[in-house]
Design a protein around this motif. Structure first.
Motif, short mmCIF file in Angstrom:
data_model
loop_
_atom_site.label_atom_id
_atom_site.label_comp_id
_atom_site.label_asym_id
_atom_site.label_seq_id
_atom_site.Cartn_x
_atom_site.Cartn_y
_atom_site.Cartn_z
N ARG A 258 -2.33 -2.62 23.88
CA ARG A 258 -2.20 -3.51 24.67
C ARG A 258 -1.22 -3.95 25.54
O ARG A 258 -1.57 -5.14 26.72
CB ARG A 258 -2.02 -4.69 23.96
N ASN A 259 -0.70 -2.41 26.44
CA ASN A 259 0.10 -2.85 27.59
C ASN A 259 -0.34 -1.48 28.38
O ASN A 259 0.72 -1.03 29.24
CB ASN A 259 1.28 -2.30 27.45
N LEU A 260 -1.60 -0.81 28.29
CA LEU A 260 -1.69 0.68 28.66
C LEU A 260 -2.96 0.34 29.05
O LEU A 260 -4.38 -0.42 29.06
CB LEU A 260 -1.85 1.47 27.73
N SER A 261 -4.02 1.25 30.51
CA SER A 261 -5.31 1.60 30.96
C SER A 261 -5.26 2.68 31.82
O SER A 261 -3.73 4.11 32.25
CB SER A 261 -5.12 0.49 31.61
N LEU A 262 -6.07 3.48 29.97
CA LEU A 262 -6.25 4.74 30.74
C LEU A 262 -7.34 5.12 31.26
O LEU A 262 -8.07 5.31 30.12
CB LEU A 262 -5.66 5.35 29.12
N PRO A 263 -7.45 5.26 32.35
CA PRO A 263 -9.08 5.68 32.82
C PRO A 263 -9.36 7.07 32.92
O PRO A 263 -10.38 6.94 32.98
CB PRO A 263 -8.88 5.39 34.29
N ALA A 264 -8.71 7.97 32.23
CA ALA A 264 -9.09 8.50 31.95
C ALA A 264 -8.86 9.35 31.00
O ALA A 264 -9.45 10.78 31.13
CB ALA A 264 -7.98 10.22 33.19
N LEU A 265 -9.31 8.77 30.17
CA LEU A 265 -8.75 8.93 28.80
C LEU A 265 -10.37 9.44 27.86
O LEU A 265 -11.23 9.35 27.62
CB LEU A 265 -8.81 7.83 27.79
N GLU A 266 -9.97 11.34 27.60
CA GLU A 266 -11.70 11.25 27.12
C GLU A 266 -11.43 11.15 25.30
O GLU A 266 -12.68 11.66 24.90
CB GLU A 266 -11.66 12.90 27.77
N ILE A 267 -10.49 11.98 24.79
CA ILE A 267 -10.44 11.96 23.23
C ILE A 267 -9.50 10.53 22.62
O ILE A 267 -8.34 10.98 23.38
CB ILE A 267 -9.95 13.25 22.84
N LEU A 268 -9.87 9.78 21.59
CA LEU A 268 -8.71 8.34 21.07
C LEU A 268 -8.91 8.61 19.52
O LEU A 268 -10.71 9.18 18.99
CB LEU A 268 -9.19 7.42 21.71
N SER A 269 -7.87 8.66 18.98
CA SER A 269 -8.34 8.78 17.48
C SER A 269 -7.33 7.31 17.55
O SER A 269 -5.22 7.47 17.68
CB SER A 269 -7.22 9.77 16.95
N LEU A 270 -7.40 6.61 16.24
CA LEU A 270 -7.19 4.94 15.98
C LEU A 270 -6.77 5.27 14.74
O LEU A 270 -8.18 4.66 13.93
CB LEU A 270 -7.22 4.36 16.94
N PRO A 271 -5.97 4.64 13.94
CA PRO A 271 -6.16 4.44 12.53
C PRO A 271 -6.67 2.66 12.27
O PRO A 271 -6.96 2.17 11.50
CB PRO A 271 -4.91 4.57 11.96
N MET A 272 -5.92 2.50 13.90
CA MET A 272 -6.73 0.55 12.82
C MET A 272 -5.83 0.09 12.96
O MET A 272 -6.28 -1.09 12.08
CB MET A 272 -8.28 0.11 13.26
N ASN A 273 -4.40 -0.11 12.28
CA ASN A 273 -3.44 -0.36 11.29
C ASN A 273 -3.37 -1.86 12.00
O ASN A 273 -2.90 -2.73 11.10
CB ASN A 273 -2.45 0.56 10.92
N SER A 274 -3.52 -1.75 12.79
CA SER A 274 -2.12 -2.90 12.97
C SER A 274 -3.39 -3.54 14.73
O SER A 274 -3.05 -4.79 15.07
CB SER A 274 -1.21 -2.98 14.18
#
Length: 427
Positions: A258-274
């Motif tokens: 909610r507080n980040l902007s990551l314009p170069a992100l290539e790999i993202l792993s999220l549990p979607m817990n919250s």
């Protein structure tokens, strides 16, 4: 012999003894020097050029900062020749392991270690052990004062004590009153709790990111955040971060994304817990990252990440080549397959699709309908898939679907549909 003569004799003997002691000391020193020269002559490492012997020593270092042995200290204890090589190799001292709890005397050792490392970038691993971790701020203050040399920072917590409920509200204050020297070289940040979740101040994590212009990778596992009044709610743009991975039981994803902007992100792993599906979509719209690898988890509540938000997020990731779904229900899987089959422009570069379906003994969502299996074949026909992995599937797909899947295997694709032990495609 008179008393006076005896006294003179004793003085003479004392003088002779002192002389012989000095001679013995000199002989022992000469012997030690000669032995050292002999060891150096016999030691193949000592006969090598310093660049070569130093490189051999460097190869003995552990692959990660969390290695079990302090290799440089071991090398110092072998012989004088190896000591000279170790002290003449600054890169040998760039991996720093700190184990809490520790005594305050460790604060006296660290500056010597850093001095031996010179100006080389540092890899620091902080290990937390014991039921009540005694974080030594005298030690950590020295670490943070060398923040300009930090390249890799790892905090490993293997506390296996079942904390009392009132302790769950205690967050680990990393900095307290210390001033963090700008970690301009920092590339990787890892915080991993093996057993119990530990809380961290999100403002401190953001402070690290804000002052790290070269950060490329962040890994959080079993980490919780506690809200604090000094939290900065402005969007922080981190233009260098390429890999962001949250462990399955980590709940920091909501606050950070909610507080980040990551314009170069290539790999993202999220549990979607919250994090909600809407929150993920807003992050994607704000960052528009060039994602290549995406892993998403599903809560038991099927509405936590809805298909609409998911598909909108995937439309914002046309360069995605690898997509993994952890514990989605069968409806979410069926809707994704339909979208892939009906919209060839959705994930046009997808090469690797892994689906780990939610498995409950009282419910069997892994039994796809025949329509879903044929939808899968249609989706695969529009893509040059290299790998498909779907588990657990307890009932074999229809024979015509299996024939189509086996044709793809013959063409070079790697297919696994079934349980971990049984692959219906090749059975």
């Amino acid at each position: 012999m008179s008393i006076e003569a005896l006294r003179v004799r004793i003085v003479t003997l004392d003088s002779e003894i002192e002389l012989q002691k000095k001679l013995l000391k000199k002989l022992e020193k000469d012997r030690s020097l000669t032995q050292r020269q002999l060891n150096a002559a016999l030691d193949p490492v000592a006969r090598l050029p310093l660049e070569v012997s130093s490189e051999i020593f460097l190869q003995s270092l552990p692959a990660s900062p969390g290695g079990k042995k302090d290799v440089p200290i071991v090398l110092l204890g072998i012989c004088n020749a190896w000591t000279d090589i170790a002290l003449a190799t600054p890169r040998l001292w760039t991996t720093v392991r700190v184990r809490f709890p520790c005594g305050d005397d460790f604060a006296e050792v660290l500056p010597v270690w850093f001095q031996r490392a010179g100006n080389h970038p540092l890899s620091v691993s902080i290990s937390l052990h014991g039921r009540c971790v005694n974080w030594k701020y005298r030690v950590s203050d020295i670490l943070w004062s060398h923040g300009r040399q930090l390249k890799h920072l790892e905090i490993l917590d293997d506390d296996d004590f079942a904390w009392q409920s009132h302790m769950q509200d205690d967050a680990l204050d990393l900095f307290r009153d210390a001033t963090l020297a700008s970690p301009s070289l920092l590339e990787t940040l890892t915080i991993r709790c093996q057993y119990q979740q530990r809380r961290y101040f999100p403002s401190q994590i953001l402070e690290l990111l804000r002052s790290a212009p070269n950060i490329v990778e962040i890994i959080f596992h079993n980490v919780m955040t506690c809200l604090s009044n000094d939290t900065d709610t402005r969007i922080l743009v981190v233009p260098t971060l390429r890999r962001l991975m949250f462990g399955e039981t980590t709940n920091t994803d909501d606050y950070l994304l909610r507080n980040l902007s990551l314009p170069a992100l290539e790999i993202l792993s999220l549990p979607m817990n919250s994090l909600s599906g809407e929150g993920l979509l807003r992050f994607m719209e704000r960052s528009t990252p060039p994602l290549r690898d995406l892993t998403l988890g599903w809560e038991v509540d099927p509405g936590h990440l809805g298909s609409v938000e998911l598909h909108d997020c995937l439309r914002l990731s046309p360069g995605l080549t690898r997509f993994r779904m952890w514990q989605p229900d069968s409806d979410a899987v069926a809707e994704l397959l339909t979208a892939l089959a009906d919209t060839p422009s959705l994930l046009p570069n997808l090469l690797d699709l892994s689906i780990h379906i939610f498995d409950d003994p009282d419910w069997e969502p892994s039994n796809f309908s025949e329509a879903s299996w044929r939808t899968l074949v249609r989706a695969l026909s529009t893509r040059r898939m290299e790998r498909l992995y779907i588990v657990p599937v307890k009932t074999s797909p229809p024979i015509d679907v299996l024939v189509s899947l086996r044709d793809l295997v013959v063409a070079g694709a790697n297919m696994h549909i079934g349980t971990e032990e049984l692959n219906f495609v090749v059975a």
